[in-house]
Design a protein around this motif. Sequence first.
Motif: not given
Length: 373
Positions: A143-144, A155-161, A191-195, A207-212
């Motif tokens: 998500q931008p 950057g982006f926030e990483v979301l699980a799908r 698994a999500l962080l690595a992908q 750009f940055s990546l944000a993870v919860n």
Amino acid sequence: GMQLLRRVRRRVVHVDELLDLLQAQPQPLAAQGQLQPRAVAMRIDAVAAAARRVLHELSAPILVNGLKLTVGASIGIAMCPEDGRDAADLLQRGDAAMLRAKEDRGAYKFFDSSIDEELKSKAALETELRAAIPNGDIVPYFQPVVRLDTGELSGFEVLARWPHQEHGMIPPASFIPVAEDAGLVDAMFWALLAQACRKALDAPGDFSLAVNISPSQVRDQWFPEKVLRTLRESGFPAHRLEVEVTESAMIGDIQRAKSSLMSLKNQGVRVALDDFGTGYSSLFLLRALPIDKLKIDRSFVATLTAERENATIVRALVGLGNALGLHVTAEGVEDNETADALRVMGCEFAQGYLFGPAVESPVYVQGQLRASA
């Protein structure tokens, strides 16, 4: 805490006596040792009366050390033998009924066939999820997050799908709670962080990546090393990663959370306080923890232009962040009017459907933003 529990116990002790009396009463049986319908109805009525009594007893404030405390309860009920004879099964079904009761707050629910179907569906989903995580079927979507002053991608926030082969896209609201209950959140996170790191390296830009991160992770002394190992293996730079932690996740062990987050920050990873304004001790956390960014919860942003009170709150939160030298991101921005208002307030970053939904490739998002510029 223990004093409160003791007071609660005193209030419900008479209900225990009522249930003991019910259990001691002889029950008339029909054929095959089953209870007669009338006896079943009487037992249900008696248990319901006990549940109502518990809720009533707990409804009045409890005085502890001069403080009036308000407590509540949600009650789930499973009957033997109607809902099972094994203690473990009855506890599981009573717990499922309690979760249903929590939807109404301060209520009681009997286990029934609809709850049974939910349990079976949840069990099936959990079985599939256990296989999906190591197979890489739970994938990162991006998500931008944009700069409000220029409209440029930050950057982006990483979301699980979960794009399921048979059922299509399974919404996170359906599988995340199952993962939490089954203890699978940690495995899914790694698994999500690595992908996500690998996908991000395929896209141009810095750009940055944000993870919860979860409450258990922020208190895990080995969590920083696991993050750094994942970054090393993927080749993703630490300074481009941002971990998002909620205020409530750190309640209970602030020092351990501080140590974990400081270890990450010392290696270049940035820290964001997520859902800011919805927790219990925001100002204390801002002073105690190595925070780089505040994320204003969407519940304040969604009605920013319609409700004066929310506009005042958001303006104050943005001002606080700016005064402390922190970056500020507003979540849930869905229209230009809200984006303009945030820009005037001095909010630096924003994310939401106005800037596009979460998609499977950061390259696709970059192309969209360039096309709309």
